[in-house]
Design a protein around this motif. Sequence first.
Motif, PDB file in Angstrom:
ATOM      1  N   ALA A 138       5.914   4.536   1.200  1.00 50.72           N
ATOM      2  CA  ALA A 138       6.654   3.310   0.897  1.00 50.72           C
ATOM      3  C   ALA A 138       6.037   2.085   1.565  1.00 50.72           C
ATOM      4  O   ALA A 138       6.591   0.995   1.491  1.00 50.72           O
ATOM      5  CB  ALA A 138       8.114   3.455   1.331  1.00 50.72           C
ATOM      6  N   ARG A 139       4.880   2.233   2.184  1.00 45.32           N
ATOM      7  CA  ARG A 139       4.274   1.127   2.932  1.00 45.32           C
ATOM      8  C   ARG A 139       3.840  -0.004   1.992  1.00 45.32           C
ATOM      9  O   ARG A 139       3.381   0.232   0.871  1.00 45.32           O
ATOM     10  CB  ARG A 139       3.063   1.625   3.709  1.00 45.32           C
ATOM     11  N   ALA A 140       3.985  -1.237   2.476  1.00 45.87           N
ATOM     12  CA  ALA A 140       3.452  -2.419   1.790  1.00 45.87           C
ATOM     13  C   ALA A 140       2.416  -3.065   2.704  1.00 45.87           C
ATOM     14  O   ALA A 140       2.603  -3.137   3.918  1.00 45.87           O
ATOM     15  CB  ALA A 140       4.565  -3.405   1.466  1.00 45.87           C
ATOM     16  N   PHE A 141       1.326  -3.548   2.116  1.00 47.23           N
ATOM     17  CA  PHE A 141       0.215  -4.118   2.871  1.00 47.23           C
ATOM     18  C   PHE A 141       0.226  -5.639   2.763  1.00 47.23           C
ATOM     19  O   PHE A 141       0.409  -6.197   1.674  1.00 47.23           O
ATOM     20  CB  PHE A 141      -1.120  -3.587   2.355  1.00 47.23           C
ATOM     21  N   THR A 142      -0.010  -6.325   3.868  1.00 44.36           N
ATOM     22  CA  THR A 142      -0.095  -7.779   3.893  1.00 44.36           C
ATOM     23  C   THR A 142      -1.559  -8.204   3.806  1.00 44.36           C
ATOM     24  O   THR A 142      -2.472  -7.379   3.963  1.00 44.36           O
ATOM     25  CB  THR A 142       0.523  -8.340   5.187  1.00 44.36           C
ATOM     26  N   PRO A 143      -1.822  -9.501   3.606  1.00 38.15           N
ATOM     27  CA  PRO A 143      -3.213  -9.971   3.562  1.00 38.15           C
ATOM     28  C   PRO A 143      -3.974  -9.737   4.869  1.00 38.15           C
ATOM     29  O   PRO A 143      -5.212  -9.792   4.873  1.00 38.15           O
ATOM     30  CB  PRO A 143      -3.062 -11.467   3.264  1.00 38.15           C
ATOM     31  N   ARG A 144      -3.271  -9.464   5.944  1.00 39.56           N
ATOM     32  CA  ARG A 144      -3.933  -9.240   7.234  1.00 39.56           C
ATOM     33  C   ARG A 144      -4.365  -7.789   7.430  1.00 39.56           C
ATOM     34  O   ARG A 144      -5.090  -7.482   8.381  1.00 39.56           O
ATOM     35  CB  ARG A 144      -2.992  -9.647   8.370  1.00 39.56           C
ATOM     36  N   ASP A 145      -3.946  -6.891   6.567  1.00 45.74           N
ATOM     37  CA  ASP A 145      -4.270  -5.481   6.747  1.00 45.74           C
ATOM     38  C   ASP A 145      -5.707  -5.177   6.358  1.00 45.74           C
ATOM     39  O   ASP A 145      -6.351  -5.922   5.587  1.00 45.74           O
ATOM     40  CB  ASP A 145      -3.307  -4.616   5.930  1.00 45.74           C
ATOM     41  N   ASP A 146      -6.216  -4.071   6.886  1.00 44.74           N
ATOM     42  CA  ASP A 146      -7.596  -3.640   6.675  1.00 44.74           C
ATOM     43  C   ASP A 146      -7.821  -3.302   5.196  1.00 44.74           C
ATOM     44  O   ASP A 146      -7.145  -2.415   4.656  1.00 44.74           O
ATOM     45  CB  ASP A 146      -7.864  -2.419   7.553  1.00 44.74           C
ATOM     46  N   PRO A 147      -8.768  -3.964   4.515  1.00 47.06           N
ATOM     47  CA  PRO A 147      -9.023  -3.654   3.103  1.00 47.06           C
ATOM     48  C   PRO A 147      -9.376  -2.190   2.867  1.00 47.06           C
ATOM     49  O   PRO A 147      -9.019  -1.620   1.825  1.00 47.06           O
ATOM     50  CB  PRO A 147     -10.198  -4.570   2.753  1.00 47.06           C
ATOM     51  N   ALA A 148     -10.076  -1.559   3.812  1.00 47.95           N
ATOM     52  CA  ALA A 148     -10.432  -0.150   3.646  1.00 47.95           C
ATOM     53  C   ALA A 148      -9.196   0.740   3.629  1.00 47.95           C
ATOM     54  O   ALA A 148      -9.139   1.737   2.893  1.00 47.95           O
ATOM     55  CB  ALA A 148     -11.387   0.290   4.759  1.00 47.95           C
ATOM     56  N   GLU A 149      -8.180   0.386   4.427  1.00 47.37           N
ATOM     57  CA  GLU A 149      -6.941   1.154   4.421  1.00 47.37           C
ATOM     58  C   GLU A 149      -6.174   0.949   3.111  1.00 47.37           C
ATOM     59  O   GLU A 149      -5.531   1.872   2.600  1.00 47.37           O
ATOM     60  CB  GLU A 149      -6.065   0.755   5.609  1.00 47.37           C
ATOM     61  N   ILE A 150      -6.248  -0.275   2.579  1.00 42.76           N
ATOM     62  CA  ILE A 150      -5.583  -0.556   1.303  1.00 42.76           C
ATOM     63  C   ILE A 150      -6.190   0.299   0.203  1.00 42.76           C
ATOM     64  O   ILE A 150      -5.481   0.934  -0.589  1.00 42.76           O
ATOM     65  CB  ILE A 150      -5.677  -2.049   0.960  1.00 42.76           C
ATOM     66  N   PHE A 151      -7.541   0.342   0.155  1.00 44.39           N
ATOM     67  CA  PHE A 151      -8.181   1.137  -0.884  1.00 44.39           C
ATOM     68  C   PHE A 151      -7.906   2.627  -0.670  1.00 44.39           C
ATOM     69  O   PHE A 151      -7.684   3.362  -1.644  1.00 44.39           O
ATOM     70  CB  PHE A 151      -9.692   0.894  -0.911  1.00 44.39           C
ATOM     71  N   GLN A 152      -7.914   3.092   0.564  1.00 48.22           N
ATOM     72  CA  GLN A 152      -7.622   4.487   0.842  1.00 48.22           C
ATOM     73  C   GLN A 152      -6.236   4.873   0.333  1.00 48.22           C
ATOM     74  O   GLN A 152      -6.046   5.944  -0.258  1.00 48.22           O
ATOM     75  CB  GLN A 152      -7.705   4.754   2.352  1.00 48.22           C
ATOM     76  N   PHE A 153      -5.263   3.985   0.537  1.00 48.68           N
ATOM     77  CA  PHE A 153      -3.913   4.238   0.052  1.00 48.68           C
ATOM     78  C   PHE A 153      -3.912   4.348  -1.472  1.00 48.68           C
ATOM     79  O   PHE A 153      -3.314   5.274  -2.049  1.00 48.68           O
ATOM     80  CB  PHE A 153      -2.976   3.122   0.512  1.00 48.68           C
ATOM     81  N   LEU A 154      -4.575   3.400  -2.132  1.00 52.40           N
ATOM     82  CA  LEU A 154      -4.651   3.427  -3.594  1.00 52.40           C
ATOM     83  C   LEU A 154      -5.296   4.715  -4.085  1.00 52.40           C
ATOM     84  O   LEU A 154      -4.815   5.348  -5.033  1.00 52.40           O
ATOM     85  CB  LEU A 154      -5.438   2.212  -4.092  1.00 52.40           C
ATOM     86  N   ALA A 155      -6.377   5.133  -3.439  1.00 47.93           N
ATOM     87  CA  ALA A 155      -7.092   6.334  -3.855  1.00 47.93           C
ATOM     88  C   ALA A 155      -6.242   7.586  -3.657  1.00 47.93           C
ATOM     89  O   ALA A 155      -6.265   8.501  -4.492  1.00 47.93           O
ATOM     90  CB  ALA A 155      -8.402   6.458  -3.078  1.00 47.93           C
ATOM     91  N   GLN A 156      -5.512   7.644  -2.576  1.00 47.33           N
ATOM     92  CA  GLN A 156      -4.714   8.822  -2.275  1.00 47.33           C
ATOM     93  C   GLN A 156      -3.421   8.879  -3.083  1.00 47.33           C
ATOM     94  O   GLN A 156      -3.053   9.923  -3.615  1.00 47.33           O
ATOM     95  CB  GLN A 156      -4.374   8.848  -0.785  1.00 47.33           C
ATOM     96  N   ALA A 157      -2.707   7.744  -3.156  1.00 43.16           N
ATOM     97  CA  ALA A 157      -1.375   7.734  -3.764  1.00 43.16           C
ATOM     98  C   ALA A 157      -1.392   7.364  -5.240  1.00 43.16           C
ATOM     99  O   ALA A 157      -0.472   7.714  -5.983  1.00 43.16           O
ATOM    100  CB  ALA A 157      -0.460   6.767  -3.010  1.00 43.16           C
ATOM    101  N   GLY A 158      -2.416   6.616  -5.689  1.00 44.39           N
ATOM    102  CA  GLY A 158      -2.482   6.184  -7.084  1.00 44.39           C
ATOM    103  C   GLY A 158      -1.845   4.841  -7.338  1.00 44.39           C
ATOM    104  O   GLY A 158      -1.798   4.372  -8.481  1.00 44.39           O
ATOM    105  N   TYR A 159      -1.367   4.187  -6.301  1.00 41.52           N
ATOM    106  CA  TYR A 159      -0.745   2.866  -6.398  1.00 41.52           C
ATOM    107  C   TYR A 159      -0.825   2.226  -5.018  1.00 41.52           C
ATOM    108  O   TYR A 159      -1.106   2.899  -4.012  1.00 41.52           O
ATOM    109  CB  TYR A 159       0.730   2.981  -6.814  1.00 41.52           C
TER     110      TYR A 159
END
Length: 417
Positions: A163-184
């Motif tokens: 259920a996590r939401a990412f802000t503009p300050r978060d690590d882009p690599a973590e954002i992509f990892q979340f997308l790759a793992q969860a699909g959204y």
Amino acid sequence: MTERLAMFRTLDRRTRDDAAFHAFDPESFFTAEFPALAARHGHLVAGAIRMLGVPPLAIECDGSAWTITGEGGTGQDGTIWAERGIAPGAMVLTLTGEQFGEWAQNRLTLNGMMTARSLVFREGTVRDISCWDAISHALLEGWPVTDDGLTFTDRQGAPLDLARAFTPRDDPAEIFQFLAQAGYVHLRGWLDPRDMAEICADMDRALPHYREGDGKSWWAQLSDGSRRCVRLQEFVEHSPATRRILSGETWARIRHIVSGDDTLKVLPAEGRVIEALFKPAGVVSGPSDVSFHRDCHLGRHAYSCSRRVVGIALTASSADNGLLRVVAGSHRVHMPVELAKTASYLPVIALPTEPGDVTVHLSCTLHEATRPVSAERRVMYTELPHADAVSYADTAEGELREQVTGILRDLEPRTAA
């Protein structure tokens, strides 16, 4: 698939090219193609047949008939086979030669045929069709149906908060990892809420330029008997604020982050690049809120996935006025659509948003829009396809989507007499 996601920053699921598409009859498929597919993917198919409890699948086409069935063991022990004729207890599909060729090469799914009301079958149910649609992907593309060992982890191997939401300050690599793992992925506070209010005003000003049947809008019926416009295509032509966002630095950053190592097409801010959606309360018929589906629901998964589908929240979304729900991991495990609606064995996550939030889901991730109860919401959607992809709108399947997306929620397939 889990290992591939951990090792690489690509979400390109394409395995087929339209240039290789050819006429395909059942005889050549089952005698020349099927044995190799069974050797590669038979354990996935057999395991899915056992887990889902579906009957064998018989296909009759152009005067011939074949039945696919399997025997599930454990691990790699399951086997499948195809035999001539219709086996006892099988669900029977009656396909035209064209339908068979499209199905056997992953350009048109059983779900797609059913949605278009062109699928003729007997001795089976809608659930059986949905399950065999998923099993077909396992056979043709090696996409597993079961969730054995599926995990969701961050770059350090820790469990994801789905259920996590990412802000503009978060690590882009973590954002992509979340997308790759969860699909959204949910991006919170990336766009200015004042721009969202301006775009809502643009929608109101644009509405008189649309009429039912114009080929660029969708309409639905409300409980009071009125007709309401629920989708505006070519909306960017009416909204300078939308053009500014799609041409701005924040949008370019979002596209870069969700691309990973894939090259996604940079679409000009013109034409049908984005659509604006009204989500009114009280819809009784029409394409306003579609229950669980994939954006490759109708076909072409192997030719165009994974596209990134981007939503921009213009108003807040919640259980009260409807929101986006996603099935985590459904881009990695092909859970049947009907099970997502009734008995999901993957996590179902609600994504409440505020104005200026952005959601990104992969085109093969199961998702739905829940119905507003008492208040309207508004949202915009666009896609980021692969740079070298054929435009979906230019395919026969793209035309089919325009014709039938509105009945995904209320499909009622035709059965053989």
